[in-house]
Design a protein around this motif. Structure first.
Motif, PDB file in Angstrom:
ATOM      1  N   LEU A 198     -44.166  40.419 -49.474  1.00  0.00           N
ATOM      2  CA  LEU A 198     -44.666  39.644 -48.337  1.00  0.00           C
ATOM      3  C   LEU A 198     -46.000  40.224 -47.919  1.00  0.00           C
ATOM      4  CD1 LEU A 198     -44.297  37.445 -46.180  1.00  0.00           C
ATOM      5  CD2 LEU A 198     -43.294  39.212 -44.713  1.00  0.00           C
ATOM      6  N   GLY A 199     -47.060  39.453 -48.073  1.00  0.00           N
ATOM      7  CA  GLY A 199     -48.397  39.928 -47.711  1.00  0.00           C
ATOM      8  C   GLY A 199     -49.251  40.096 -48.942  1.00  0.00           C
ATOM      9  N   GLY A 200     -50.398  40.735 -48.770  1.00  0.00           N
ATOM     10  CA  GLY A 200     -50.821  41.357 -47.528  1.00  0.00           C
ATOM     11  C   GLY A 200     -51.442  40.381 -46.545  1.00  0.00           C
ATOM     12  N   GLY A 201     -52.106  41.030 -45.573  1.00  0.00           N
ATOM     13  CA  GLY A 201     -52.808  40.260 -44.568  1.00  0.00           C
ATOM     14  C   GLY A 201     -52.060  40.143 -43.270  1.00  0.00           C
ATOM     15  N   GLY A 202     -52.789  39.701 -42.250  1.00  0.00           N
ATOM     16  CA  GLY A 202     -52.214  39.592 -40.910  1.00  0.00           C
ATOM     17  C   GLY A 202     -51.503  38.281 -40.696  1.00  0.00           C
ATOM     18  N   ILE A 203     -50.319  38.135 -41.250  1.00  0.00           N
ATOM     19  CA  ILE A 203     -49.602  36.861 -41.205  1.00  0.00           C
ATOM     20  C   ILE A 203     -48.401  36.866 -40.263  1.00  0.00           C
ATOM     21  CG2 ILE A 203     -50.337  36.113 -43.493  1.00  0.00           C
ATOM     22  CD1 ILE A 203     -47.755  37.157 -44.637  1.00  0.00           C
ATOM     23  N   LEU A 204     -48.034  38.026 -39.750  1.00  0.00           N
ATOM     24  CA  LEU A 204     -46.871  38.084 -38.862  1.00  0.00           C
ATOM     25  C   LEU A 204     -47.342  38.144 -37.415  1.00  0.00           C
ATOM     26  CD1 LEU A 204     -44.425  40.464 -40.774  1.00  0.00           C
ATOM     27  CD2 LEU A 204     -44.574  37.961 -40.829  1.00  0.00           C
ATOM     28  N   TYR A 205     -47.608  36.966 -36.862  1.00  0.00           N
ATOM     29  CA  TYR A 205     -48.046  36.868 -35.467  1.00  0.00           C
ATOM     30  C   TYR A 205     -47.364  35.661 -34.829  1.00  0.00           C
ATOM     31  CZ  TYR A 205     -51.339  33.430 -37.431  1.00  0.00           C
ATOM     32  OH  TYR A 205     -51.895  32.372 -38.101  1.00  0.00           O
TER      33      TYR A 205
ATOM     34  N   ALA B 191     -42.645  44.639 -47.723  1.00  0.00           N
ATOM     35  CA  ALA B 191     -43.768  44.257 -46.864  1.00  0.00           C
ATOM     36  C   ALA B 191     -45.008  44.943 -47.404  1.00  0.00           C
ATOM     37  CB  ALA B 191     -43.510  44.658 -45.421  1.00  0.00           C
ATOM     38  N   TYR B 192     -45.954  44.137 -47.918  1.00  0.00           N
ATOM     39  CA  TYR B 192     -47.053  44.650 -48.733  1.00  0.00           C
ATOM     40  C   TYR B 192     -48.346  44.669 -47.932  1.00  0.00           C
ATOM     41  CZ  TYR B 192     -50.358  44.892 -52.639  1.00  0.00           C
ATOM     42  OH  TYR B 192     -51.362  45.253 -53.492  1.00  0.00           O
ATOM     43  N   ALA B 193     -48.752  45.862 -47.477  1.00  0.00           N
ATOM     44  CA  ALA B 193     -50.010  46.021 -46.724  1.00  0.00           C
ATOM     45  C   ALA B 193     -50.125  44.965 -45.644  1.00  0.00           C
ATOM     46  CB  ALA B 193     -51.209  45.954 -47.677  1.00  0.00           C
ATOM     47  N   ILE B 194     -49.050  44.790 -44.905  1.00  0.00           N
ATOM     48  CA  ILE B 194     -48.938  43.689 -43.956  1.00  0.00           C
ATOM     49  C   ILE B 194     -49.706  44.008 -42.678  1.00  0.00           C
ATOM     50  CG2 ILE B 194     -46.868  44.421 -42.695  1.00  0.00           C
ATOM     51  CD1 ILE B 194     -47.164  41.001 -44.291  1.00  0.00           C
ATOM     52  N   GLY B 195     -50.179  42.962 -42.019  1.00  0.00           N
ATOM     53  CA  GLY B 195     -50.741  43.079 -40.684  1.00  0.00           C
ATOM     54  C   GLY B 195     -49.771  42.461 -39.694  1.00  0.00           C
ATOM     55  N   ILE B 196     -49.630  43.058 -38.534  1.00  0.00           N
ATOM     56  CA  ILE B 196     -48.660  42.599 -37.535  1.00  0.00           C
ATOM     57  C   ILE B 196     -49.382  42.327 -36.217  1.00  0.00           C
ATOM     58  CG2 ILE B 196     -46.449  43.060 -36.427  1.00  0.00           C
ATOM     59  CD1 ILE B 196     -46.143  43.358 -39.359  1.00  0.00           C
ATOM     60  N   GLY B 197     -49.022  41.207 -35.584  1.00  0.00           N
ATOM     61  CA  GLY B 197     -49.470  40.937 -34.237  1.00  0.00           C
ATOM     62  C   GLY B 197     -50.635  39.966 -34.159  1.00  0.00           C
ATOM     63  N   PRO B 198     -50.844  39.446 -32.935  1.00  0.00           N
ATOM     64  CA  PRO B 198     -50.058  39.732 -31.723  1.00  0.00           C
ATOM     65  C   PRO B 198     -48.661  39.124 -31.781  1.00  0.00           C
ATOM     66  CG  PRO B 198     -51.652  37.984 -31.302  1.00  0.00           C
ATOM     67  CD  PRO B 198     -51.953  38.489 -32.674  1.00  0.00           C
ATOM     68  N   LEU B 199     -47.709  39.830 -31.152  1.00  0.00           N
ATOM     69  CA  LEU B 199     -46.313  39.388 -31.070  1.00  0.00           C
ATOM     70  C   LEU B 199     -45.871  39.488 -29.617  1.00  0.00           C
ATOM     71  CD1 LEU B 199     -44.505  41.006 -34.160  1.00  0.00           C
ATOM     72  CD2 LEU B 199     -44.971  38.579 -33.775  1.00  0.00           C
TER      73      LEU B 199
ATOM     74  N   SER C 218     -43.995  36.715 -28.197  1.00  0.00           N
ATOM     75  CA  SER C 218     -42.772  35.924 -28.108  1.00  0.00           C
ATOM     76  C   SER C 218     -41.562  36.783 -28.469  1.00  0.00           C
ATOM     77  CB  SER C 218     -42.851  34.729 -29.058  1.00  0.00           C
ATOM     78  OG  SER C 218     -41.584  34.192 -29.324  1.00  0.00           O
ATOM     79  N   LEU C 219     -40.540  36.749 -27.631  1.00  0.00           N
ATOM     80  CA  LEU C 219     -39.328  37.518 -27.915  1.00  0.00           C
ATOM     81  C   LEU C 219     -38.666  37.053 -29.202  1.00  0.00           C
ATOM     82  CD1 LEU C 219     -37.755  37.818 -24.330  1.00  0.00           C
ATOM     83  CD2 LEU C 219     -38.968  39.579 -25.637  1.00  0.00           C
ATOM     84  N   GLU C 220     -38.704  35.725 -29.452  1.00  0.00           N
ATOM     85  CA  GLU C 220     -38.097  35.193 -30.670  1.00  0.00           C
ATOM     86  C   GLU C 220     -38.828  35.687 -31.911  1.00  0.00           C
ATOM     87  OE1 GLU C 220     -38.997  33.435 -28.054  1.00  0.00           O
ATOM     88  OE2 GLU C 220     -37.114  32.613 -27.247  1.00  0.00           O
ATOM     89  N   GLU C 221     -40.157  35.701 -31.846  1.00  0.00           N
ATOM     90  CA  GLU C 221     -40.925  36.176 -32.996  1.00  0.00           C
ATOM     91  C   GLU C 221     -40.715  37.681 -33.205  1.00  0.00           C
ATOM     92  OE1 GLU C 221     -42.427  34.299 -35.031  1.00  0.00           O
ATOM     93  OE2 GLU C 221     -42.982  32.447 -34.005  1.00  0.00           O
ATOM     94  N   ARG C 222     -40.669  38.432 -32.132  1.00  0.00           N
ATOM     95  CA  ARG C 222     -40.432  39.872 -32.246  1.00  0.00           C
ATOM     96  C   ARG C 222     -39.084  40.147 -32.912  1.00  0.00           C
ATOM     97  NH1 ARG C 222     -42.497  43.900 -28.068  1.00  0.00           N
ATOM     98  NH2 ARG C 222     -44.682  43.347 -27.830  1.00  0.00           N
ATOM     99  N   GLN C 223     -38.065  39.413 -32.479  1.00  0.00           N
ATOM    100  CA  GLN C 223     -36.743  39.605 -33.059  1.00  0.00           C
ATOM    101  C   GLN C 223     -36.744  39.233 -34.536  1.00  0.00           C
ATOM    102  OE1 GLN C 223     -33.588  37.560 -31.006  1.00  0.00           O
ATOM    103  NE2 GLN C 223     -32.051  38.052 -32.565  1.00  0.00           N
TER     104      GLN C 223
ATOM    105  N   GLU D  26     -62.459  31.314 -34.853  1.00  0.00           N
ATOM    106  CA  GLU D  26     -61.989  30.416 -33.805  1.00  0.00           C
ATOM    107  C   GLU D  26     -60.906  31.083 -32.975  1.00  0.00           C
ATOM    108  OE1 GLU D  26     -58.551  30.163 -36.462  1.00  0.00           O
ATOM    109  OE2 GLU D  26     -60.695  30.584 -36.679  1.00  0.00           O
ATOM    110  N   PRO D  27     -60.727  30.648 -31.724  1.00  0.00           N
ATOM    111  CA  PRO D  27     -59.533  31.076 -30.982  1.00  0.00           C
ATOM    112  C   PRO D  27     -58.290  30.526 -31.687  1.00  0.00           C
ATOM    113  CG  PRO D  27     -61.160  30.038 -29.533  1.00  0.00           C
ATOM    114  CD  PRO D  27     -61.586  29.747 -30.936  1.00  0.00           C
ATOM    115  N   GLY D  28     -57.158  31.144 -31.422  1.00  0.00           N
ATOM    116  CA  GLY D  28     -55.924  30.662 -32.041  1.00  0.00           C
ATOM    117  C   GLY D  28     -54.823  31.678 -31.924  1.00  0.00           C
ATOM    118  N   GLY D  29     -53.754  31.456 -32.691  1.00  0.00           N
ATOM    119  CA  GLY D  29     -52.579  32.311 -32.593  1.00  0.00           C
ATOM    120  C   GLY D  29     -52.857  33.766 -32.900  1.00  0.00           C
ATOM    121  N   ALA D  30     -53.777  34.023 -33.836  1.00  0.00           N
ATOM    122  CA  ALA D  30     -54.094  35.406 -34.188  1.00  0.00           C
ATOM    123  C   ALA D  30     -55.103  36.031 -33.232  1.00  0.00           C
ATOM    124  CB  ALA D  30     -54.639  35.467 -35.619  1.00  0.00           C
ATOM    125  N   ALA D  31     -55.689  35.212 -32.359  1.00  0.00           N
ATOM    126  CA  ALA D  31     -56.669  35.712 -31.386  1.00  0.00           C
ATOM    127  C   ALA D  31     -56.464  34.983 -30.055  1.00  0.00           C
ATOM    128  CB  ALA D  31     -58.075  35.490 -31.906  1.00  0.00           C
ATOM    129  N   PRO D  32     -55.308  35.192 -29.412  1.00  0.00           N
ATOM    130  CA  PRO D  32     -54.977  34.403 -28.225  1.00  0.00           C
ATOM    131  C   PRO D  32     -55.855  34.682 -27.015  1.00  0.00           C
ATOM    132  CG  PRO D  32     -53.369  36.156 -28.537  1.00  0.00           C
ATOM    133  CD  PRO D  32     -54.251  36.156 -29.749  1.00  0.00           C
TER     134      PRO D  32
END
Length: 368
Positions: free
Chosen positions: A79-86, A109-117, A119-124, A194-200
């Motif tokens: 899974l990854g790499g890159g910042g995909i878990l947000y 989990a391969y060189a994964i990036g995490i966040g922002p997280l 949401s409680l559901e996403e964190r879980q 752009e603004p978005g989920g990875a840059a709220p």
């Protein structure tokens, strides 16, 4: 024969993700020449045309019954790499991971990036997905901190971004001229996002104003042209918005989106300086020895700035234009302050990046 899958935001949507895949597949080939490499892509045609893989699957929109047989035959899923878990996306990218774990296929989990997280559901979901990984590597220390914050107790290894091992391909000057970009004046590259989920927290107007003022200042003060370098399609729109606020837009250019990552890495040799936001734009500049002025909008960019040993920059979303321009002016006069120490900083990061593939393969099924 081993079957290795790699899942991420692949398919030509983001140049940074494409750079990660372009750097990772040759390493996997070298380490396991006998392996079948399967890429989970959002645009299979693009991935087949641009990457050396054996099979491409498109999980988005596919039914479980269609994907499960493909996952079942894997001996390892990366899974990854890159910042995909947000927020808003993490559970989507974890879908095939959860399926593989249910089927007894090792996942890494391969060189994964995490966040922002937030949401409680996403964190879980992230915590549960990571708990069942055979191994975890993250590309920045802030990702490890966030995993600990959400309650993960598994060991996490901090490595570095796989794209640090990408090799450049020349970007000929005649290709730039065909796009109306002259090399008669020096070029300074700029990166927006752009603004978005990875840059709220990103507020469009303040950073558009900052970049427009910076671009005008570069043109007037340094007698350079500004080249906006889009790292994904949305950056084209953002660049146009910044350009609409400029006074000297006649000296601003926009590189067409769609060149492969190695070619964009090769483009860096034409730049006098790199100013901007996108993580892999800054990585490309560092790899090419181009002085860079970062505008961190997220912890992953701030982590890169620190790891490269660069001076702390004005951070978005609360930029101060005067301070940023003053720092850039001082740095322009003494370009060494913006140059990355290759032997002391960049080479060790590359060594950390080289750890990703051996760590991942160690998680493969025994006897494969």
């Amino acid at each position: 024969m081993a079957v290795i899958g790699i899942s991420g935001s692949y398919g030509g949507l983001n140049l940074g993700d494409e750079a990660i895949l372009a750097a990772t597949l040759p390493q996997l080939r070298a380490a396991r020449p006998d392996a079948e490499l399967v890429v989970f892509s959002r645009n299979p045609d693009h991935t087949r045309a641009n990457h050396d893989c054996d099979r491409v699957l498109c999980p988005r929109g596919a039914l479980r019954d269609e994907i499960e047989p493909e996952v079942r035959r894997l001996d390892l899923l990366l899974l990854g790499g890159g910042g995909i878990l947000y927020d808003a996306e993490a559970r989507t990218y974890l879908r095939e991971v959860t399926m593989a774990q249910d089927l007894g296929v090792p996942t890494f989990a391969y060189a994964i990036g995490i966040g922002p997280l937030r949401s409680l559901e996403e964190r879980q979901a992230v915590r549960e997905g990571m708990e069942h990984m055979a191994g975890i590597s993250v590309r920045e220390l802030s990702a490890k901190h966030l995993l600990e914050e959400i309650g993960l107790r598994r060991p996490v290894t901090v490595t570095a971004d796989p794209a640090l091992l990408l090799e450049p391909e020349p970007y000929p000057a005649e290709d730039l001229r065909r796009h109306g970009i002259s090399l008669e004046r020096r070029l300074v590259g700029m990166s927006v996002r752009e603004p978005g989920g990875a840059a709220p927290d990103l507020m469009a107007q303040p950073y558009h104003d900052l970049l427009a003022s910076t671009a005008d200042y570069i043109i007037h003060r340094y007698d350079c042209d500004v080249l906006f370098v889009p790292m994904e399609m949305a950056d084209v729109r953002e660049a146009h918005r910044v350009m609409s606020l400029m006074d000297r837009v006649d000296h601003a250019h926009l590189l067409p989106f769609g060149a492969p990552p190695r070619r964009v890495l090769g483009l860096m040799e034409h730049l006098r300086m790199a100013v901007g936001m996108r993580l892999h734009f800054l990585i490309f500049a560092a790899l090419s020895g181009v002085p860079l002025m970062p505008l961190p909008y997220a912890s992953k960019v701030a982590d890169l700035v620190r790891s490269l040993g660069l001076p702390e920059a004005v951070a978005i979303p609360h930029p101060r234009t005067g301070l940023f321009l003053a720092e850039m002016d001082r740095a322009w006069d003494d370009g060494s302050t913006l140059l990355v120490d290759r032997a002391g900083r960049l080479d060790p990061l590359k060594d950390q990046s080289r750890r990703n593939v051996p760590l991942a393969l160690a998680a493969m099924r025994e006897g494969v």
